[in-house]
Design a protein around this motif. Structure first.
Motif, short mmCIF file in Angstrom:
data_model
loop_
_atom_site.label_atom_id
_atom_site.label_comp_id
_atom_site.label_asym_id
_atom_site.label_seq_id
_atom_site.Cartn_x
_atom_site.Cartn_y
_atom_site.Cartn_z
N TRP A 104 0.80 -1.16 -0.08
CA TRP A 104 -0.07 0.03 0.04
C TRP A 104 0.92 1.34 -0.16
N ASP A 105 1.88 1.28 0.81
CA ASP A 105 2.83 2.34 0.73
C ASP A 105 3.45 2.88 -0.61
N THR A 106 3.47 2.08 -1.64
CA THR A 106 4.16 2.51 -2.76
C THR A 106 3.13 2.69 -3.99
N MET A 107 1.86 2.34 -3.47
CA MET A 107 0.70 2.35 -4.63
C MET A 107 0.27 3.87 -5.03
N SER A 108 -0.07 4.01 -6.21
CA SER A 108 -0.61 5.48 -6.45
C SER A 108 -2.28 5.26 -5.99
N GLU A 109 -2.89 6.59 -5.75
CA GLU A 109 -4.56 6.60 -5.42
C GLU A 109 -5.22 5.75 -6.39
N GLU A 110 -4.99 5.78 -7.75
CA GLU A 110 -5.87 4.86 -8.87
C GLU A 110 -5.46 3.51 -8.49
N GLU A 111 -3.98 2.93 -8.16
CA GLU A 111 -3.75 1.73 -7.84
C GLU A 111 -4.30 1.26 -6.60
N ILE A 112 -4.75 1.97 -5.54
CA ILE A 112 -5.48 1.70 -4.44
C ILE A 112 -6.85 1.39 -4.83
N ASP A 113 -7.54 2.38 -5.65
CA ASP A 113 -8.84 1.92 -5.81
C ASP A 113 -9.12 0.69 -6.60
N VAL A 114 -8.21 0.39 -7.48
CA VAL A 114 -8.22 -0.89 -8.07
C VAL A 114 -8.22 -1.92 -7.22
N ALA A 115 -7.05 -2.02 -6.32
CA ALA A 115 -6.93 -2.92 -5.35
C ALA A 115 -7.84 -3.14 -4.45
N MET A 116 -8.70 -2.11 -3.92
CA MET A 116 -9.56 -2.22 -2.92
C MET A 116 -10.78 -2.95 -3.68
N GLU A 117 -11.13 -2.64 -4.87
CA GLU A 117 -12.06 -3.42 -5.31
C GLU A 117 -11.91 -4.93 -5.49
N GLU A 118 -10.50 -5.12 -5.92
CA GLU A 118 -10.13 -6.71 -5.78
C GLU A 118 -10.01 -7.32 -4.62
N LEU A 119 -9.85 -6.56 -3.45
CA LEU A 119 -9.78 -6.94 -2.04
C LEU A 119 -11.16 -7.09 -1.59
N ASN A 120 -12.28 -6.26 -1.96
CA ASN A 120 -13.65 -6.43 -1.80
C ASN A 120 -14.30 -7.58 -2.28
N ALA A 121 -13.74 -7.88 -3.44
CA ALA A 121 -14.54 -8.91 -4.09
C ALA A 121 -13.78 -10.30 -3.34
N PHE A 122 -12.58 -10.17 -3.02
CA PHE A 122 -12.24 -11.45 -2.32
C PHE A 122 -12.84 -11.79 -1.11
N LEU A 123 -12.97 -10.60 -0.30
CA LEU A 123 -13.72 -10.75 0.94
C LEU A 123 -15.26 -11.11 0.84
N ASP A 124 -15.90 -10.57 -0.28
CA ASP A 124 -17.17 -11.16 -0.55
C ASP A 124 -17.27 -12.56 -0.79
N GLN A 125 -16.27 -13.05 -1.54
CA GLN A 125 -16.17 -14.46 -1.93
C GLN A 125 -15.92 -15.25 -0.41
N GLN A 126 -15.50 -14.83 0.37
CA GLN A 126 -15.08 -15.54 1.63
C GLN A 126 -16.14 -15.64 2.87
N VAL A 127 -17.40 -14.92 2.40
CA VAL A 127 -18.50 -15.17 3.24
C VAL A 127 -19.22 -16.45 2.92
N GLU A 128 -19.44 -16.75 1.72
CA GLU A 128 -19.90 -18.05 1.31
C GLU A 128 -19.08 -18.66 0.13
N PRO A 129 -17.88 -18.98 0.46
CA PRO A 129 -17.16 -19.65 -0.67
C PRO A 129 -17.57 -20.45 -1.64
N GLU A 130 -18.46 -21.44 -1.07
CA GLU A 130 -18.83 -22.74 -1.89
C GLU A 130 -19.78 -22.13 -2.98
N LYS A 131 -20.62 -21.18 -2.57
CA LYS A 131 -21.63 -20.70 -3.17
C LYS A 131 -20.73 -19.94 -4.44
N HIS A 132 -19.82 -19.16 -4.27
CA HIS A 132 -19.10 -18.40 -4.99
C HIS A 132 -18.65 -19.20 -6.17
N ARG A 133 -17.76 -20.45 -5.65
CA ARG A 133 -17.38 -21.40 -6.51
C ARG A 133 -18.37 -21.98 -7.56
#
Length: 557
Positions: free
Chosen positions: A44-73
């Motif tokens: 996070w320390d070396t990322m630009s604001e635009e890169e952080i936004d993209v990373a947050m979307e990826e992280l949120n998507a991953f966290l959503d998957q972990q709520v019910e991973p079987e259903k996501h798969r």
């Protein structure tokens, strides 16, 4: 044991969709496999604001998957049309739902991941219209095929045939969601009554239980079989030609159909009744099933076929004759679009046209001058060939068989039999797949130089059965070993099953290491007919009766 499902490909792109699910099923069955639950990592320390936004979307998507991973798969791997099909199936009044045992699509997906206790072996197209998925298991019961069958159907891959570990079956679809599983017995025309009974759910449960008792997984021989088939001289027996298999023909207790065939009893049997009981370790009865078979007269007389009396196990419905050749027609009484046409010459069947609900098969038979079957060549309407050849020793006993099959390259299975003092002492079966470009090679299958297609990656499956006898020529030990290997990869698998037999007056006891320990006890009457079969579970501190099958035989007066 290798199991399979053959299916028709009605929509090729959907086969590719199923390939993704199949690959996932292979992956989750690998030793040490774990799902990714760590998620993405970012600096996070070396990322630009635009890169952080993209990373947050990826992280949120991953966290959503972990709520019910079987259903996501499930949603990721199963297209919407598959989900719609399975949901419609679960809401239908299909007769197969009772054995399906699932209540929503996610539970089906979970079953395919973890409940279906098999190893996925291969998925391939036989041709553009037909495919096959193969899987193996050493665990029975392994969960059943129903959910997997319906999943294939959801991908518009319509299952038409399968081997479930006990039987080869045709799958006949009555509607979008209902199918009928028809067990293909080797002597199906001579055992029409059994075929009808097998179609009932009651009989399937009974047969599964009985097969656990009599175990059809081992090859063996006994010097003086307790059963003795009726011997009738000067009679023409009409049935589908088969090669002799001494490892199967002689030992009744490893056959699926022997006990049901009234021909295998030494006297005229009018009626045969089985009572099968299952117990818990504390001797509580779980279930009691009764099954009854009655004698059917197969004798006919027809001078167009032969001057001899005829035992008709084909089920002849019509006859035509031209010169010395007679054609025998059989129409299935339950499925009138299925029929067989046998061609008879010199009182031997020389060809069979078999039009099943799955495919059309044409088989040619060749014999030696001793009327022994030398060759059987079958071709189906997709051009897949099966060629079986046999050799015989000076005692007119089969010494080897070789089977060529061309659904994927050429698979050659060679079986060699060894004898000593007329006793079968060893059966060695070797199976190898050669990737031969049959569209380019025009040489007959049996004359191809397969060494040209052999390399260090050629995989060999080797099954060896050794049989040991005592001084009375009684079988006392069976060792069944299986091994898969290649020069490059070494030994891929190796296992052994051991059976110790005790021959006693009116009793046969088999101690089995499968590797789980079981003891089977066969009790006979004075004529050698079965009275009782008992199956015991052998545990460290206790041996208990699990299953009992009692026989009641009514003889003709």
């Amino acid at each position: 044991m290798m199991l399979y499902i053959k299916f028709e490909i009605h929509d090729p792109p959907k086969f590719e969709d199923f390939q993704k699910l199949y690959d996932h099923m292979v992956k989750v069955r690998q030793a040490g496999f774990k799902f990714d639950d760590k998620g993405p990592e970012f600096d996070w320390d070396t990322m630009s604001e635009e890169e952080i936004d993209v990373a947050m979307e990826e992280l949120n998507a991953f966290l959503d998957q972990q709520v019910e991973p079987e259903k996501h798969r499930c949603k990721e791997l199963m297209p919407n049309y598959v989900t719609v099909f399975l949901e419609s199936y679960l809401q239908s009044d299909s007769e197969n739902l009772e054995s399906f045992g699932s209540y929503d699509v996610f539970s089906i997906f979970n079953y395919l991941e973890f409940g279906f206790e098999v190893d996925m072996e291969s998925l391939k197209k036989i041709n553009e219209h037909l495919g096959i998925v193969a899987f193996s298991t050493g665990n029975y019961p392994f969960g059943g095929m129903e959910r997997f069958l319906m999943t294939l159907a959801a991908y518009n891959l319509k299952p038409v045939a399968c081997f479930d570990g006990f039987h080869e079956c045709e799958l006949i679809w009555r509607s979008r969601f209902d199918y009928e599983s028809v067990i293909l017995l080797k002597k199906q025309n001579g055992l029409q009554k059994i075929k009808k009974l097998i179609r009932s759910s009651f009989f399937k449960k009974f047969l599964f239980s009985l097969l656990i008792v009599i175990s059809n997984t081992v090859v063996a021989q006994i010097r003086n079989p307790q059963f003795k088939a009726n011997t009738i001289k000067d009679v023409l027996v009409l049935e589908k030609p088969e090669f002799s298999s001494p490892e199967k023909d002689i030992l009744f207790f490893f056959s699926e159909t022997y006990l049901f065939d009234l021909r295998n009893y030494s006297m005229d049997v009018k009626e045969l009744t089985f009572v099968h009981t299952v117990y818990t370790p504390d001797e509580t009865r779980i279930s009691v099933d009764t099954l009854r078979f009655k004698y059917e007269n197969h004798f006919i007389k027809n001078p167009l076929i032969s001057k001899k009396p005829i035992l008709d196990y084909i089920g002849i419905d019509s006859i035509s004759k031209k010169g010395k050749t007679v054609k025998l027609f059989h129409f299935d009484e339950d499925l009138d679009y299925i029929y067989q046409v046998y061609e008879l010459k010199n009182e031997q069947i020389i060809s069979l046209a078999d039009n099943t609900s799955v495919k059309y098969y044409n088989t040619k038979y060749t014999y030696n001058n001793k009327r022994q079957l030398l060759e059987a060549e079958t071709i189906d309407d997709y051009g897949i060939r099966e060629l079986i050849t046999a050799t015989y020793n000076e005692n007119n006993t089969i010494s080897s068989k070789k089977r060529f099959e061309t659904s994927d390259g050429v698979t050659i299975t060679t079986t060699n039999y060894s004898y000593k003092n007329d006793l079968l002492t060893k059966v060695e079966r070797r199976s190898v797949l050669y990737f031969v470009p049959l569209d380019q090679v025009k040489t007959p299958l049996e004359k191809i130089d397969y060494s040209k297609y052999t390399n260090s990656d050629t995989f060999i499956n080797l099954n060896t059965v050794n049989l040991t006898y005592n001084e009375k020529s009684e079988l006392i030990k069976i060792v069944d070993t299986n091994k898969g290997f290649s020069e490059n990869e070494g030994v891929d698998y190796e296992d052994m099953e051991l059976f110790i037999l005790q021959q006693k007056p009116k009793k046969l006891i088999i101690h089995a290491g499968l590797p789980k320990k079981r003891t089977y006890e066969y009790i006979f009457d004075d004529l050698g007919h079965p009275k009782e079969i008992n199956s015991y579970v052998v545990e460290a501190h206790k041996t208990w009766l699990h299953k009992k099958t009692a026989f009641k035989i009514l003889f003709s007066e």
